[in-house]
Design an enzyme around this catalytic site. Sequence first.
Site, PDB file in Angstrom:
ATOM      1  N   HIS A  51       0.855  -1.197   0.000  1.00 55.78           N
ATOM      2  CA  HIS A  51       0.000   0.000   0.000  1.00 55.78           C
ATOM      3  C   HIS A  51       0.896   1.255   0.000  1.00 55.78           C
ATOM      4  O   HIS A  51       0.925   2.010   0.971  1.00 55.78           O
ATOM      5  CB  HIS A  51      -0.919  -0.028   1.225  1.00 55.78           C
ATOM      6  CG  HIS A  51      -2.092   0.895   1.148  1.00 55.78           C
ATOM      7  ND1 HIS A  51      -2.386   1.677   0.040  1.00 55.78           N
ATOM      8  CD2 HIS A  51      -3.068   1.178   2.070  1.00 55.78           C
ATOM      9  CE1 HIS A  51      -3.484   2.387   0.276  1.00 55.78           C
ATOM     10  NE2 HIS A  51      -3.915   2.098   1.490  1.00 55.78           N
ATOM     11  N   ASP A  99      -2.265  -2.262  12.279  1.00 54.02           N
ATOM     12  CA  ASP A  99      -3.289  -2.275  11.233  1.00 54.02           C
ATOM     13  C   ASP A  99      -4.264  -3.400  11.575  1.00 54.02           C
ATOM     14  O   ASP A  99      -3.989  -4.235  12.460  1.00 54.02           O
ATOM     15  CB  ASP A  99      -2.617  -2.507   9.865  1.00 54.02           C
ATOM     16  CG  ASP A  99      -3.591  -2.434   8.696  1.00 54.02           C
ATOM     17  OD1 ASP A  99      -4.680  -1.851   8.841  1.00 54.02           O
ATOM     18  OD2 ASP A  99      -3.262  -2.981   7.615  1.00 54.02           O
ATOM     19  N   CYS A 119      -3.433   3.163   9.543  1.00 53.26           N
ATOM     20  CA  CYS A 119      -3.894   3.680   8.247  1.00 53.26           C
ATOM     21  C   CYS A 119      -5.410   3.834   8.190  1.00 53.26           C
ATOM     22  O   CYS A 119      -5.921   4.544   7.333  1.00 53.26           O
ATOM     23  CB  CYS A 119      -3.398   2.785   7.121  1.00 53.26           C
ATOM     24  SG  CYS A 119      -4.102   1.121   7.137  1.00 53.26           S
TER      25      CYS A 119
HETATM   26  N1   CP Z   1      -6.218   3.561   4.583  1.00 54.75           N
HETATM   27  C1   CP Z   1      -6.946   3.304   3.476  1.00 54.75           C
HETATM   28  O1   CP Z   1      -6.417   2.990   2.401  1.00 54.75           O
HETATM   29  O2   CP Z   1      -8.267   3.491   3.652  1.00 54.75           O
HETATM   30  P1   CP Z   1      -9.415   3.081   2.633  1.00 54.75           P
HETATM   31  O3   CP Z   1      -9.478   1.594   2.575  1.00 54.75           O
HETATM   32  O4   CP Z   1     -10.658   3.701   3.195  1.00 54.75           O
HETATM   33  O5   CP Z   1      -9.079   3.662   1.273  1.00 54.75           O
HETATM   34  N1  NVA Z   2      -4.355  -4.113   5.491  1.00 57.24           N
HETATM   35  C1  NVA Z   2      -5.616  -3.452   5.196  1.00 57.24           C
HETATM   36  C2  NVA Z   2      -5.395  -2.028   4.821  1.00 57.24           C
HETATM   37  C3  NVA Z   2      -6.668  -1.244   4.613  1.00 57.24           C
HETATM   38  C4  NVA Z   2      -6.414   0.164   4.157  1.00 57.24           C
HETATM   39  C5  NVA Z   2      -6.343  -4.209   4.103  1.00 57.24           C
HETATM   40  O1  NVA Z   2      -5.712  -4.621   3.115  1.00 57.24           O
HETATM   41  O2  NVA Z   2      -7.554  -4.375   4.226  1.00 57.24           O
END
Ligand code: CP
Ligand code: NVA
Length: 306
Positions: free
Chosen positions: A132, A223, A265
Amino acid sequence: MSAVKHVLDIDTLDAATLRGILDDAHDLKARWKAGDRPKLCTDLVLATIFEKPSTRTRISYDLAMRQLGGETINLSPGDMQLGRGESIGDTAGVLSRYVDAIMIRTIDHQKMLDLAHYGTVPIINGLTDRTHPSQLMADVMTVEEHLGPIQGKSVAWAGDGNNMACSWIHAAVRFDFELKVACPPKYHPPRHVMEWAEEHQGKVKIVETVEQAVEAVDCVVTDTWKSMSDERAESEPIDMAALEPYRIDAEKMALANPDAIFMHCMPIYRGNEVSAQVADGPQSVVFDEAENRLHAQKAILKWCLT
Ligand code: CP
Ligand code: NVA
């Protein structure tokens, strides 16, 4: 013709490029707050493809493009022939004739790489099952706002060794900070990501306990324990008992430096990966992180498109 400027991952860009994007993010935020709003992307169009839900990524890229004078077209596979089996190659070829850049959130990292392979416009990673990077640029920006330059700082990651953990590992190498990672053995970050960090002399180490990870660090990060693009979660239930000791609570935060910040995040699952007391407490900077998505995403678009 110059090469297409993709933002596929932190490890696919060099340190100087990333530092330049981050400096631009700080600058664009300061200028925005001062009322100086450069229209760097007038007449340009970003297509955003979401295979999975999103609040922050969807809104921050859309607004970033608008604030730079451009436009966004929001797409989901179900809206396109992609959802009925049209190939990613043909989709990439067609979209490249219409729009100036494509941001994709996908459950399959390879799909993003295929878009970049077949397309002729910049591709931006808006989260995959593996990484990400868009979030990480905002996260590093947030650390620097609160604590000054990130180089030489120390960060603890606790919980699942997921896509965010991998991007933090990449960032530790590229931005030169220390990262201590504490995850249950079955949820360690992928071996190849740790090997990459080692090959690049990263100050990244896996520690046994969360207490060891957070001790005297400048920043504590966690997270969700159940990522939306987690294939493991489809085939077997998440082992909550194994993750339980990794919850960030007030006791663990107290082991970090007194002025340490807490980052996440979002979305946050209070009571799982973090207690409500910490997530909503004075050390938490989670809303700054969310706000900084907007400015970090503007800096990424500026780099890709201008
Ligand atoms: N942190 C993040 O990417 O949030 P969303 O899944 O809401 O885009
Ligand atoms: N690790 C999480 C991040 C969300 C922004 C996911 O992939 O769902």
